[in-house]
Enzyme design. Structure first.
Site, PDB file in Angstrom:
ATOM      1  CG  ASP A 126      -5.682   5.134  13.172  1.00 14.01           C
ATOM      2  OD1 ASP A 126      -4.981   5.529  12.222  1.00 14.01           O
ATOM      3  OD2 ASP A 126      -6.363   4.101  13.100  1.00 14.01           O
ATOM      4  CB  SER A 127      -8.548   6.896  10.044  1.00 13.36           C
ATOM      5  OG  SER A 127      -7.973   5.609   9.944  1.00 13.36           O
ATOM      6  N   GLY A 173      -7.718   6.178   3.961  1.00 12.44           N
ATOM      7  CA  GLY A 173      -6.662   5.886   2.992  1.00 12.44           C
ATOM      8  C   GLY A 173      -6.998   6.088   1.533  1.00 12.44           C
ATOM      9  CB  CYS A 212      -3.243   7.722  11.207  1.00 11.29           C
ATOM     10  SG  CYS A 212      -4.091   7.504   9.643  1.00 11.29           S
ATOM     11  CG  ASN A 213       1.845   4.920   8.485  1.00  6.35           C
ATOM     12  OD1 ASN A 213       3.031   5.186   8.580  1.00  6.35           O
ATOM     13  ND2 ASN A 213       1.278   3.955   9.195  1.00  6.35           N
ATOM     14  CD  GLU A 257     -11.443   0.711  10.920  1.00  9.88           C
ATOM     15  OE1 GLU A 257     -12.549   1.099  11.313  1.00  9.88           O
ATOM     16  OE2 GLU A 257     -10.402   0.931  11.554  1.00  9.88           O
ATOM     17  CB  CYS A 312      -1.212   0.865   7.018  1.00 10.67           C
ATOM     18  SG  CYS A 312      -2.939   1.038   7.532  1.00 10.67           S
ATOM     19  CG  HIS A 318      -6.122  -0.198  10.216  1.00 12.21           C
ATOM     20  ND1 HIS A 318      -5.862   1.143  10.389  1.00 12.21           N
ATOM     21  CD2 HIS A 318      -7.438  -0.365  10.485  1.00 12.21           C
ATOM     22  CE1 HIS A 318      -6.990   1.751  10.749  1.00 12.21           C
ATOM     23  NE2 HIS A 318      -7.955   0.856  10.813  1.00 12.21           N
TER      24      HIS A 318
HETATM   25  N1  DGL Z   1      -4.253   3.318  10.073  1.00 12.70           N
HETATM   26  C1  DGL Z   1      -4.088   4.249   9.015  1.00 12.70           C
HETATM   27  C2  DGL Z   1      -2.664   4.331   8.546  1.00 12.70           C
HETATM   28  O1  DGL Z   1      -1.749   4.036   9.285  1.00 12.70           O
HETATM   29  C3  DGL Z   1      -4.962   4.088   7.788  1.00 12.70           C
HETATM   30  C4  DGL Z   1      -6.347   3.726   7.958  1.00 12.70           C
HETATM   31  C5  DGL Z   1      -7.291   4.324   6.947  1.00 12.70           C
HETATM   32  O2  DGL Z   1      -7.169   4.120   5.737  1.00 12.70           O
HETATM   33  O3  DGL Z   1      -8.145   5.017   7.436  1.00 12.70           O
HETATM   34  O4  DGL Z   1      -2.436   4.722   7.422  1.00 12.70           O
END
Ligand code: DGL
Length: 277
Positions: free
Chosen positions: A10-11, A43, A73-74, A158, A192, A194
């Protein structure tokens, strides 16, 4: 192909919400998690940047011996997965696999709605890609998808600012924008990884008859099915029950904040990426 752990990428921290469900469903495997916290959020970044960042992290997980990687991570699944699968993987090692989380989610989301009006919230990258609109249309042509990009939500999460008035403001703003598109929306997909951390605030600003759908369990069940039907891959996964965590940023911060997402204490190491864009 050598046997090895399952890689989860994931990011930043969000993929830990997915890892938590995957390890609950499939505890026997070894897992390596990589969070690119130094460069999160992804994102709001361009298509090219998300692709390059994701590819670098995928290569790192391959170097750690993972035969199978899940992009938890989407944004990376929407922006980088297809190119990595079609262009990079055949050159890196055609026997290895990189899977995303949009398709498995789209495959079940239509089962939750009675009105056939589904809302999707996600990062700007995920929403702009229209991946959910396209994938849900393939599986459930009768379902109408309404989308809302929520660029402020990941930074709030975050930075551990989920439970304050600022978070509430931005959650309400985007939920209102989404629900204003259709009063018949009865299911909202948190697109997402998060967003489960914002669920209390999202719940507060969403009518109680609207279901909120997180992806962790959906992805875990889909991975279990995948491994049942891909025996050759399953046999190349080591089963020692270990979990390793890597972050591109500060490991102390990762351990402290990551616990909220993972729901259990964790110990991470710093990883240096080979190149930087
Ligand atoms: N967790 C990531 C997702 O599912 C996005 C996080 C980011 O923007 O880095 O899209």
């Amino acid at each position: 192909m050598q046997a090895g752990p399952i890689g989860i990428f994931d990011s930043g921290y969000g993929g830990l919400t997915v890892l938590k469900e995957i390890t609950a469903t499939l505890p026997q495997y070894d897992y390596v998690y990589l969070g690119d916290n130094a460069r999160a959020p992804y994102g709001t970044r361009s298509f090219e940047t998300i692709y390059h960042y994701t590819l670098e992290c995928v290569e790192q997980l391959f170097d750690k011996g993972c035969p199978l990687i899940i992009l938890a991570c989407n944004t990376a699944s929407a922006r980088a997965l297809r190119t990595i699968q079609q262009k990079n993987l055949p050159l890196i090692d055609p026997d290895k696999r990189v899977l995303g989380i949009i398709r498995p989610t789209a495959e079940v989301v239509g089962n939750y709605t009675q009105t056939n009006h589904v809302g999707v919230v996600g990062t700007s990258g995920t929403i702009a890609s229209e991946s959910y609109v396209i994938e849900i249309e393939k599986m459930f042509p009768e379902v109408n998808v309404f989308q809302e990009a929520c660029p402020m939500w990941v930074p709030l999460v975050e930075n551990n600012e989920m439970n304050n008035a600022g978070a509430d403001f931005f959650v309400k703003q985007h939920i209102d924008n989404l629900l204003n598109q259709s009063s018949s929306i009865d299911t909202i997909l948190l697109g997402c990884t998060h967003y489960p951390l914002l669920i209390d605030s999202i719940r507060k600003h969403t009518p109680s008859n609207v279901k909120l759908l997180s992806q962790g369990k959906i992805v875990a069940d889909s991975l279990a099915e995948y491994l049942q039907s891909h025996v050759n891959m399953e046999q190349h996964l080591t089963k020692g029950g270990s979990r390793k965590f890597y972050t591109t940023d500060n490991p102390e911060n990762f351990d402290e904040h990551g616990t909220l997402f993972y729901g259990a204490p964790l110990h991470s190491e710093h990883i240096e990426l080979k190149t930087s864009i």
